[in-house]
Design a protein around this motif. Structure first.
Motif, PDB file in Angstrom:
ATOM      1  N   ARG A 151      -6.980   4.668 -15.267  1.00  0.00           N
ATOM      2  CA  ARG A 151      -6.944   4.051 -16.603  1.00  0.00           C
ATOM      3  C   ARG A 151      -5.523   4.057 -17.176  1.00  0.00           C
ATOM      4  N   ALA A 152      -4.772   5.110 -16.910  1.00  0.00           N
ATOM      5  CA  ALA A 152      -3.383   5.156 -17.373  1.00  0.00           C
ATOM      6  C   ALA A 152      -2.543   4.095 -16.658  1.00  0.00           C
ATOM      7  N   LEU A 153      -2.800   3.879 -15.360  1.00  0.00           N
ATOM      8  CA  LEU A 153      -2.100   2.829 -14.625  1.00  0.00           C
ATOM      9  C   LEU A 153      -2.456   1.461 -15.184  1.00  0.00           C
ATOM     10  N   ASP A 186       7.085   2.893 -10.906  1.00  0.00           N
ATOM     11  CA  ASP A 186       7.561   3.459 -12.170  1.00  0.00           C
ATOM     12  C   ASP A 186       6.482   4.326 -12.815  1.00  0.00           C
ATOM     13  N   PHE A 187       5.243   3.853 -12.760  1.00  0.00           N
ATOM     14  CA  PHE A 187       4.145   4.636 -13.337  1.00  0.00           C
ATOM     15  C   PHE A 187       4.037   5.991 -12.664  1.00  0.00           C
ATOM     16  N   ALA A 188       4.123   6.015 -11.332  1.00  0.00           N
ATOM     17  CA  ALA A 188       3.995   7.278 -10.597  1.00  0.00           C
ATOM     18  C   ALA A 188       5.091   8.261 -10.997  1.00  0.00           C
ATOM     19  N   GLU A 189       6.269   7.745 -11.365  1.00  0.00           N
ATOM     20  CA  GLU A 189       7.383   8.610 -11.739  1.00  0.00           C
ATOM     21  C   GLU A 189       7.249   9.161 -13.161  1.00  0.00           C
ATOM     22  N   ILE A 190       6.682   8.352 -14.069  1.00  0.00           N
ATOM     23  CA  ILE A 190       6.648   8.775 -15.471  1.00  0.00           C
ATOM     24  C   ILE A 190       5.332   9.451 -15.858  1.00  0.00           C
ATOM     25  N   CYS A 191       4.305   9.335 -15.024  1.00  0.00           N
ATOM     26  CA  CYS A 191       3.020   9.943 -15.363  1.00  0.00           C
ATOM     27  C   CYS A 191       3.177  11.463 -15.443  1.00  0.00           C
ATOM     28  N   ASP A 192       2.729  12.058 -16.548  1.00  0.00           N
ATOM     29  CA  ASP A 192       2.969  13.484 -16.762  1.00  0.00           C
ATOM     30  C   ASP A 192       1.734  14.352 -16.493  1.00  0.00           C
ATOM     31  N   ALA A 193       0.696  13.788 -15.880  1.00  0.00           N
ATOM     32  CA  ALA A 193      -0.473  14.603 -15.539  1.00  0.00           C
ATOM     33  C   ALA A 193      -0.084  15.623 -14.469  1.00  0.00           C
ATOM     34  N   PRO A 194      -0.474  16.899 -14.622  1.00  0.00           N
ATOM     35  CA  PRO A 194      -0.132  17.907 -13.602  1.00  0.00           C
ATOM     36  C   PRO A 194      -0.682  17.511 -12.235  1.00  0.00           C
ATOM     37  N   GLU A 195       0.095  17.728 -11.201  1.00  0.00           N
ATOM     38  CA  GLU A 195      -0.307  17.309  -9.859  1.00  0.00           C
ATOM     39  C   GLU A 195      -1.458  18.136  -9.302  1.00  0.00           C
ATOM     40  N   ASP A 196      -1.706  19.306  -9.881  1.00  0.00           N
ATOM     41  CA  ASP A 196      -2.794  20.157  -9.394  1.00  0.00           C
ATOM     42  C   ASP A 196      -3.981  20.184 -10.344  1.00  0.00           C
ATOM     43  N   ASP A 197      -3.959  19.353 -11.383  1.00  0.00           N
ATOM     44  CA  ASP A 197      -5.062  19.343 -12.348  1.00  0.00           C
ATOM     45  C   ASP A 197      -5.100  17.999 -13.064  1.00  0.00           C
ATOM     46  N   TYR A 198      -5.868  17.070 -12.514  1.00  0.00           N
ATOM     47  CA  TYR A 198      -5.959  15.737 -13.112  1.00  0.00           C
ATOM     48  C   TYR A 198      -7.246  15.067 -12.654  1.00  0.00           C
ATOM     49  N   SER A 199      -7.656  14.077 -13.397  1.00  0.00           N
ATOM     50  CA  SER A 199      -8.792  13.238 -13.038  1.00  0.00           C
ATOM     51  C   SER A 199      -8.254  11.921 -12.479  1.00  0.00           C
ATOM     52  N   LEU A 213       0.869  -1.182   0.000  1.00  0.00           N
ATOM     53  CA  LEU A 213       0.000   0.000   0.000  1.00  0.00           C
ATOM     54  C   LEU A 213       0.897   1.221   0.000  1.00  0.00           C
ATOM     55  N   PHE A 214       0.775   2.067  -1.019  1.00  0.00           N
ATOM     56  CA  PHE A 214       1.713   3.159  -1.152  1.00  0.00           C
ATOM     57  C   PHE A 214       1.083   4.315  -1.915  1.00  0.00           C
ATOM     58  N   ALA A 215       1.670   5.498  -1.767  1.00  0.00           N
ATOM     59  CA  ALA A 215       1.188   6.689  -2.459  1.00  0.00           C
ATOM     60  C   ALA A 215       1.537   6.615  -3.939  1.00  0.00           C
ATOM     61  N   LEU A 216       0.688   7.224  -4.771  1.00  0.00           N
ATOM     62  CA  LEU A 216       0.982   7.358  -6.193  1.00  0.00           C
ATOM     63  C   LEU A 216       1.728   8.674  -6.408  1.00  0.00           C
ATOM     64  N   GLY A 217       3.020   8.623  -6.235  1.00  0.00           N
ATOM     65  CA  GLY A 217       3.831   9.817  -6.409  1.00  0.00           C
ATOM     66  C   GLY A 217       3.353  10.948  -5.524  1.00  0.00           C
TER      67      GLY A 217
END
Length: 217
Positions: free
Chosen positions: A116-118, A97-110, A68-72
């Protein structure tokens, strides 16, 4: 626990570690995962023991395995049950790895977009590393959307990413913003006993005792 509606900054407060089968993609899932969506926040919890097996009886038990861990830096967490590895690679490292490469802005995402990206990221790992195999795996994602991606939501969200064959399916739990409840995955017996006071073993044991009483008469 991720606390607070999406207007305020949620905080990852604490977690319970988790349990799942490491060897054999088709082993029975022994993890206990609990995800709760309530007005005060989103709670994710899992037990903390790993069962190592070679397809038969357990070889050994390893305690304190974190699943159980945070997503970035997103206001979200993930936990898993089922297969512990895909093609020899630990599922936890795939999610990290997904949390590191995901490029969705941290202050604006669904959060649904993240879920779905994960799913797509894990699906690629299955295709590249374990083609022809059908891992039994569930990843539960909980947390908050942010900015315009929240689309007016103020409460948390839960998503189940589930592989029962080669293709993962994303399901939203408690879709309406003001709909609350509990979702759990993995081994259901202990949670059935906690929630309903009964599980399959308890019922079978009660019936066995009843048959024993008839035999005595």
């Amino acid at each position: 626990m991720l606390m607070g509606p999406s207007k305020g900054p949620p905080t990852l407060v604490s977690y319970l570690p988790g349990l799942y089968v490491v060897a054999g993609l088709k082993e029975f899932r022994m993890t206990i995962n609990v995800a709760i969506k309530c007005p005060s926040g989103v709670v994710l919890g899992a037990d903390g023991l790993v069962t190592i097996s070679a397809g038969g009886p357990p070889i050994s038990l390893v305690p304190y395995y974190a699943k159980l861990f945070a997503l970035g830096d997103y206001a979200a967490g993930a936990m898993l049950n089922g297969a512990g590895s895909i093609g020899g690679r630990d599922v936890q490292s795939i999610i990290s790895d997904f949390a590191e490469i995901c490029d969705a802005p941290e202050d604006d995402y669904s959060l649904e977009f993240l879920a779905r990206a994960l799913r797509d990221h894990v699906q690629k790992e299955i295709r590249d590393r374990a083609a022809g195999q059908n891992p039994l795996l569930e990843i539960i994602v909980g947390g908050y959307s942010r900015g315009l991606g929240a689309e007016g939501r103020i409460y948390g969200e839960l998503y189940s990413l589930k592989w029962e064959n080669a293709t993962g399916v994303v399901r939203s739990k408690y879709t309406r913003d003001e709909e609350f409840g509990i979702h759990y995955g993995g081994q259901p017996q202990a949670l059935d006993r906690f929630q309903y006071g009964l599980d399959d073993w308890t019922i079978a044991h009660m019936l066995e005792k009843r048959r024993g009483l008839f035999d005595q008469v």
